[in-house]
Design an enzyme around this catalytic site. Structure first.
Site, mmCIF file in Angstrom:
data_model
loop_
_atom_site.group_PDB
_atom_site.id
_atom_site.type_symbol
_atom_site.label_atom_id
_atom_site.label_comp_id
_atom_site.label_asym_id
_atom_site.label_seq_id
_atom_site.Cartn_x
_atom_site.Cartn_y
_atom_site.Cartn_z
ATOM 1 N N HIS A 6 -88.016 4.081 -46.344
ATOM 2 C CA HIS A 6 -88.639 4.269 -47.734
ATOM 3 C C HIS A 6 -89.965 4.662 -48.086
ATOM 4 O O HIS A 6 -90.101 5.264 -48.983
ATOM 5 C CB HIS A 6 -88.276 2.873 -48.154
ATOM 6 C CG HIS A 6 -89.242 1.865 -47.534
ATOM 7 N ND1 HIS A 6 -88.698 1.148 -46.337
ATOM 8 C CD2 HIS A 6 -90.039 0.912 -48.112
ATOM 9 C CE1 HIS A 6 -89.623 0.336 -45.910
ATOM 10 N NE2 HIS A 6 -90.323 0.075 -46.744
ATOM 11 N N CYS B 287 -92.937 8.165 -42.346
ATOM 12 C CA CYS B 287 -92.727 6.699 -42.901
ATOM 13 C C CYS B 287 -94.199 6.470 -43.787
ATOM 14 O O CYS B 287 -94.658 7.337 -44.236
ATOM 15 C CB CYS B 287 -92.611 5.642 -41.626
ATOM 16 S SG CYS B 287 -94.138 5.314 -40.586
ATOM 17 N N GLY B 288 -94.363 5.177 -43.879
ATOM 18 C CA GLY B 288 -95.618 5.026 -44.893
ATOM 19 C C GLY B 288 -96.991 5.528 -44.264
ATOM 20 O O GLY B 288 -97.493 6.062 -44.944
ATOM 21 N N GLY C 71 -97.020 6.598 -40.793
ATOM 22 C CA GLY C 71 -96.632 7.665 -39.859
ATOM 23 C C GLY C 71 -96.781 6.845 -38.387
ATOM 24 O O GLY C 71 -96.313 7.337 -37.449
ATOM 25 N N GLY D 244 -95.452 3.828 -37.376
ATOM 26 C CA GLY D 244 -94.085 3.286 -36.937
ATOM 27 C C GLY D 244 -93.297 4.405 -36.582
ATOM 28 O O GLY D 244 -92.468 4.118 -35.557
ATOM 29 N N HIS E 137 -101.297 22.460 -27.090
ATOM 30 C CA HIS E 137 -101.637 21.851 -25.813
ATOM 31 C C HIS E 137 -100.937 20.742 -25.041
ATOM 32 O O HIS E 137 -100.842 20.702 -23.921
ATOM 33 C CB HIS E 137 -103.179 21.127 -25.964
ATOM 34 C CG HIS E 137 -104.203 22.066 -26.287
ATOM 35 N ND1 HIS E 137 -105.583 21.961 -26.176
ATOM 36 C CD2 HIS E 137 -104.353 23.415 -26.741
ATOM 37 C CE1 HIS E 137 -106.432 22.739 -26.404
ATOM 38 N NE2 HIS E 137 -105.695 23.924 -26.831
ATOM 39 N N ARG F 27 -103.467 24.840 -17.328
ATOM 40 C CA ARG F 27 -104.093 23.390 -17.673
ATOM 41 C C ARG F 27 -103.160 22.418 -18.426
ATOM 42 O O ARG F 27 -103.010 21.358 -18.256
ATOM 43 C CB ARG F 27 -105.495 23.307 -18.145
ATOM 44 C CG ARG F 27 -105.963 23.911 -19.378
ATOM 45 C CD ARG F 27 -107.289 24.292 -19.676
ATOM 46 N NE ARG F 27 -107.580 24.268 -20.932
ATOM 47 C CZ ARG F 27 -107.503 25.517 -21.810
ATOM 48 N NH1 ARG F 27 -106.854 26.308 -21.184
ATOM 49 N NH2 ARG F 27 -107.682 25.554 -22.855
HETATM 50 C C1 RB5 Z 1 -92.803 0.364 -44.684
HETATM 51 O O1 RB5 Z 1 -93.058 -0.541 -45.623
HETATM 52 C C2 RB5 Z 1 -93.808 0.578 -43.606
HETATM 53 O O2 RB5 Z 1 -94.162 -0.518 -42.910
HETATM 54 C C3 RB5 Z 1 -93.518 1.913 -42.999
HETATM 55 O O3 RB5 Z 1 -92.894 2.946 -43.553
HETATM 56 C C4 RB5 Z 1 -94.435 2.450 -41.886
HETATM 57 O O4 RB5 Z 1 -95.670 2.638 -42.552
HETATM 58 C C5 RB5 Z 1 -94.505 1.684 -40.551
HETATM 59 O O5 RB5 Z 1 -95.529 2.309 -39.720
#
Ligand code: RB5
Length: 148
Positions: free
Chosen positions: A9, A66-67, A69, A71, A99, A134
Site C-alpha cells: 500500500h 513500498c513506503g 523502499g 522493507g 558494478h 574487479r
Molecule cells: C507500510 O506502512 C510501510 O511500513 C512499508 O510500505 C515500508 O515503508 C516498509 O519498509
C-alpha cells in the site's frame, strides 16, 4: 527484458505509472500486485513475489515499491539470487547494476516523487553489468557467501 513489479500500500500510488513506463520502454511486465489499494497489506508478500520471479528465471529484473523502499529491499534480499537495493539517486540506480549486478530496484513512494521514480527506473533498466574483472571478482565473493 521481463520485469516483475510489486508494491504494498505504501508503494501502490506509484506502481501504475511505473508499469506504464516499463511497457513504453518495451519491457514485458509481470505485475505481482497489489492489484488494489489495501492499507492493511504487507510489503513482504509483494517483495518476495517479485524477487522470486527473478530467482526462478521468470523475470530478468524486479522493481519493488513500498513506503520507504527499505522493507522491500530487506525482504527481496532474502531470496537467493536476488540483489536488491533502495536507490533514490540516478547514479546508484545505474551503477548498482553496472558494478554490483543489482537485479531488483526498490523505491520508496513516500520519499520520492513520480518524475524521479520514473527516471530511476529508466536508469536501472538501461544499465548493464560491466563484466569487468574487479566487478566480477567482487560479485563472486557475494555469490560465494550466498552459496554458503
Ligand atoms: C507500510 O506502512 C510501510 O511500513 C512499508 O510500505 C515500508 O515503508 C516498509 O519498509
Amino acid at each position: 527484458m521481463r520485469v516483475a513489479v510489486g508494491a504494498d500500500h505504501g508503494g501502490f500510488p506509484l506502481k501504475a505509472d511505473i508499469v506504464e513506463l516499463l511497457k513504453k520502454l518495451g519491457h514485458e511486465v509481470t505485475d505481482v500486485g497489489a492489484h488494489e489499494y489495501d492499507a492493511a497489506d504487507d510489503y513482504p508478500d509483494f517483495a518476495l513475489a517479485a524477487a522470486k520471479a527473478v530467482a526462478s528465471g521468470n523475470a530478468d529484473r524486479a522493481v519493488i515499491l513500498c513506503g520507504s523502499g527499505v522493507g522491500a529491499s530487506v525482504a527481496a534480499n532474502k531470496v537467493r539470487g536476488v540483489r536488491a537495493a533502495v536507490c533514490h539517486d540516478l547514479y546508484s540506480a545505474a551503477q548498482g547494476v553496472e558494478h554490483d549486478d543489482m537485479n531488483a530496484l526498490c523505491l520508496g513512494a513516500r520519499i520520492i516523487e513520480g518524475e524521479l521514480a520514473l527516471a530511476l527506473v529508466t536508469a536501472f533498466m538501461g544499465a548493464k553489468f560491466s563484466g569487468e574483472e574487479r566487478h566480477a571478482r567482487r560479485l563472486k565473493k557475494v555469490l560465494d557467501e550466498e552459496a554458503g
